[in-house]
Design a protein around this motif. Sequence first.
Motif, PDB file in Angstrom:
ATOM      1  N   UNK A 229     -53.611  27.381 -58.539  1.00 20.58           N
ATOM      2  CA  UNK A 229     -52.426  27.237 -57.698  1.00 20.58           C
ATOM      3  C   UNK A 229     -51.484  26.223 -58.337  1.00 20.58           C
ATOM      4  N   UNK A 230     -50.239  26.597 -58.516  1.00 17.70           N
ATOM      5  CA  UNK A 230     -49.290  25.735 -59.235  1.00 17.70           C
ATOM      6  C   UNK A 230     -48.263  25.062 -58.324  1.00 17.70           C
ATOM      7  N   UNK A 231     -48.318  25.332 -57.018  1.00 19.49           N
ATOM      8  CA  UNK A 231     -47.262  24.851 -56.123  1.00 19.49           C
ATOM      9  C   UNK A 231     -47.096  23.332 -56.170  1.00 19.49           C
ATOM     10  N   UNK A 232     -48.212  22.603 -56.140  1.00 16.93           N
ATOM     11  CA  UNK A 232     -48.142  21.146 -56.045  1.00 16.93           C
ATOM     12  C   UNK A 232     -47.959  20.465 -57.391  1.00 16.93           C
ATOM     13  N   UNK A 233     -48.131  21.173 -58.480  1.00 15.99           N
ATOM     14  CA  UNK A 233     -48.130  20.498 -59.781  1.00 15.99           C
ATOM     15  C   UNK A 233     -46.949  20.887 -60.658  1.00 15.99           C
ATOM     16  N   UNK A 234     -46.093  21.765 -60.183  1.00 16.33           N
ATOM     17  CA  UNK A 234     -44.912  22.142 -60.966  1.00 16.33           C
ATOM     18  C   UNK A 234     -43.762  21.221 -60.592  1.00 16.33           C
ATOM     19  N   UNK A 235     -43.315  20.440 -61.544  1.00 18.06           N
ATOM     20  CA  UNK A 235     -42.232  19.481 -61.314  1.00 18.06           C
ATOM     21  C   UNK A 235     -40.887  20.176 -61.522  1.00 18.06           C
ATOM     22  N   UNK A 236     -39.940  19.868 -60.650  1.00 16.17           N
ATOM     23  CA  UNK A 236     -38.604  20.468 -60.730  1.00 16.17           C
ATOM     24  C   UNK A 236     -37.562  19.363 -60.793  1.00 16.17           C
ATOM     25  N   UNK A 237     -36.435  19.622 -61.461  1.00 13.14           N
ATOM     26  CA  UNK A 237     -35.362  18.628 -61.487  1.00 13.14           C
ATOM     27  C   UNK A 237     -34.999  18.172 -60.081  1.00 13.14           C
ATOM     28  N   UNK A 238     -34.836  16.856 -59.925  1.00 11.90           N
ATOM     29  CA  UNK A 238     -34.565  16.279 -58.628  1.00 11.90           C
ATOM     30  C   UNK A 238     -35.789  15.779 -57.908  1.00 11.90           C
ATOM     31  N   UNK A 239     -36.978  16.187 -58.371  1.00 17.67           N
ATOM     32  CA  UNK A 239     -38.214  15.700 -57.780  1.00 17.67           C
ATOM     33  C   UNK A 239     -38.462  14.250 -58.151  1.00 17.67           C
ATOM     34  N   UNK A 240     -39.281  13.573 -57.349  1.00 20.50           N
ATOM     35  CA  UNK A 240     -39.505  12.134 -57.546  1.00 20.50           C
ATOM     36  C   UNK A 240     -40.078  11.821 -58.915  1.00 20.50           C
ATOM     37  N   UNK A 241     -40.882  12.715 -59.469  1.00 18.81           N
ATOM     38  CA  UNK A 241     -41.533  12.428 -60.755  1.00 18.81           C
ATOM     39  C   UNK A 241     -41.113  13.413 -61.841  1.00 18.81           C
ATOM     40  N   UNK A 242     -39.982  14.078 -61.595  1.00 19.16           N
ATOM     41  CA  UNK A 242     -39.437  14.939 -62.649  1.00 19.16           C
ATOM     42  C   UNK A 242     -38.977  14.098 -63.825  1.00 19.16           C
ATOM     43  N   UNK A 243     -39.274  14.561 -65.026  1.00 17.62           N
ATOM     44  CA  UNK A 243     -38.716  14.013 -66.250  1.00 17.62           C
ATOM     45  C   UNK A 243     -38.889  15.075 -67.326  1.00 17.62           C
ATOM     46  N   UNK A 244     -38.141  15.004 -68.400  1.00 15.64           N
ATOM     47  CA  UNK A 244     -38.305  15.994 -69.460  1.00 15.64           C
ATOM     48  C   UNK A 244     -39.752  16.033 -69.946  1.00 15.64           C
TER      49      UNK A 244
ATOM     50  N   UNK B  88     -59.697  17.470 -62.246  1.00 14.94           N
ATOM     51  CA  UNK B  88     -58.561  18.283 -61.792  1.00 14.94           C
ATOM     52  C   UNK B  88     -57.275  17.505 -61.580  1.00 14.94           C
ATOM     53  N   UNK B  89     -56.876  16.665 -62.533  1.00 15.50           N
ATOM     54  CA  UNK B  89     -55.551  16.033 -62.418  1.00 15.50           C
ATOM     55  C   UNK B  89     -54.471  17.083 -62.636  1.00 15.50           C
ATOM     56  N   UNK B  90     -53.452  17.060 -61.800  1.00 16.82           N
ATOM     57  CA  UNK B  90     -52.414  18.073 -61.920  1.00 16.82           C
ATOM     58  C   UNK B  90     -51.343  17.755 -62.939  1.00 16.82           C
ATOM     59  N   UNK B  91     -51.123  16.474 -63.205  1.00 18.37           N
ATOM     60  CA  UNK B  91     -50.022  16.071 -64.091  1.00 18.37           C
ATOM     61  C   UNK B  91     -50.522  14.981 -65.028  1.00 18.37           C
ATOM     62  N   UNK B  92     -51.167  15.354 -66.117  1.00 18.93           N
ATOM     63  CA  UNK B  92     -51.777  14.348 -66.984  1.00 18.93           C
ATOM     64  C   UNK B  92     -50.756  13.603 -67.838  1.00 18.93           C
TER      65      UNK B  92
ATOM     66  N   UNK C 157     -44.406   9.284 -78.453  1.00 18.62           N
ATOM     67  CA  UNK C 157     -43.028   9.749 -78.587  1.00 18.62           C
ATOM     68  C   UNK C 157     -42.424  10.220 -77.264  1.00 18.62           C
ATOM     69  N   UNK C 158     -43.212  10.169 -76.196  1.00 16.24           N
ATOM     70  CA  UNK C 158     -42.705  10.577 -74.884  1.00 16.24           C
ATOM     71  C   UNK C 158     -42.864   9.425 -73.915  1.00 16.24           C
ATOM     72  N   UNK C 159     -41.846   9.264 -73.061  1.00 17.96           N
ATOM     73  CA  UNK C 159     -41.853   8.158 -72.106  1.00 17.96           C
ATOM     74  C   UNK C 159     -42.926   8.349 -71.047  1.00 17.96           C
ATOM     75  N   UNK C 160     -43.414   7.217 -70.520  1.00 10.52           N
ATOM     76  CA  UNK C 160     -44.305   7.234 -69.375  1.00 10.52           C
ATOM     77  C   UNK C 160     -43.583   7.910 -68.198  1.00 10.52           C
ATOM     78  N   UNK C 161     -44.204   8.854 -67.520  1.00 10.51           N
ATOM     79  CA  UNK C 161     -45.614   9.108 -67.397  1.00 10.51           C
ATOM     80  C   UNK C 161     -46.111  10.300 -68.237  1.00 10.51           C
TER      81      UNK C 161
ATOM     82  N   UNK D  15     -45.847  10.694 -71.471  1.00 12.90           N
ATOM     83  CA  UNK D  15     -46.518  10.083 -72.612  1.00 12.90           C
ATOM     84  C   UNK D  15     -46.688   8.602 -72.368  1.00 12.90           C
ATOM     85  N   UNK D  16     -46.843   7.845 -73.450  1.00 12.22           N
ATOM     86  CA  UNK D  16     -47.130   6.415 -73.309  1.00 12.22           C
ATOM     87  C   UNK D  16     -46.053   5.525 -73.913  1.00 12.22           C
ATOM     88  N   UNK D  17     -44.921   6.087 -74.294  1.00 14.71           N
ATOM     89  CA  UNK D  17     -43.826   5.247 -74.762  1.00 14.71           C
ATOM     90  C   UNK D  17     -43.327   4.370 -73.612  1.00 14.71           C
TER      91      UNK D  17
END
Length: 293
Positions: free
Chosen positions: A209-224, A161-165, A171-175, A177-179
């Motif tokens: 439940x999506x509350x804890x796993x939905x990333x939003x702009x401005x969040x610590x781990x938000x990225x495209x 149950x990882x929320x953000x794999x 082709x995508x930056x860490x985290x 992807x693996x670029x």
Amino acid sequence: MHQPNDKPSRGLSAYDFGRTTVYACQADQRFSYCLYVPAALREPQAREGAGVLVVVHGTERANQALRDSFAPLADALNLIVLAPLFPGGIGAAGERDAYKYIEDKGLRYDHVLLDMLAEVGGRYGVPTERFMMFGFSGGAHFAHRFLYLHPERLSAVSACAPGSPTLLDPDRDWWVGIAGVRERFGRDIDLEAVRRVQVHLAVGRDDRDTDEITHAPGGAYWMPGANDSGRTRVDRLLKLAGNLEAAGVPARVDVLDGVTHSLDPMVGAASAFFRDLISPEPISLAAGGGGRE
């Protein structure tokens, strides 16, 4: 540092078996761990063939309870269970999530764990060159990313149950992807070594439940791309499984009916996975044994 050590320390006592106390990691005393050591390992010759299972807590950091959950498996399979504690607030007050992403502000949580393993190997004289790992929720974040960075150290990994794999996407930056892995971690991902590790993924079918796993702009781990793997943990785990499969890393996948975001069913599924790898014969997983409390 964090070199495997199979030379046992002297002077093991009753306190070193069963459910142990909490030990500060000698390489970095901000971090600690506890162990479960089966009574059978009181005999030095038994420790020569023992294995190690690392169990990584989620955001709640109940590492002692997580250790206890795997005591029956440890007794059955001659495993030392190592349960690290990565406290919140290390990098900043109130911080909870940094360990899940392996590195934060130059602190390498993977190296801290490897130091703990070397310490345990030295104390008990057990081989730690390769070990097994379990992680649930935030611990599953850590577990599957550790697989990418240190596949040569793992024989098997169960990420539940990882929320953000992190996908094996160059082709995508860490985290996401693996670029950029070499620049961030000082090593490339050895895909051939990753393919040699036995992988288990699990999630509850009702873990939606999506509350804890939905990333939003401005969040610590938000990225495209932070939410591109799907809306729920079920969606994201299946996306991770498909991504691994496409990269030649087959995984045993369990989607458990009637299960939400709950630890105990994940421990059961992971225990069955590890048991099947190690013991071809049916074994009892009755409640785990003694030692000092």
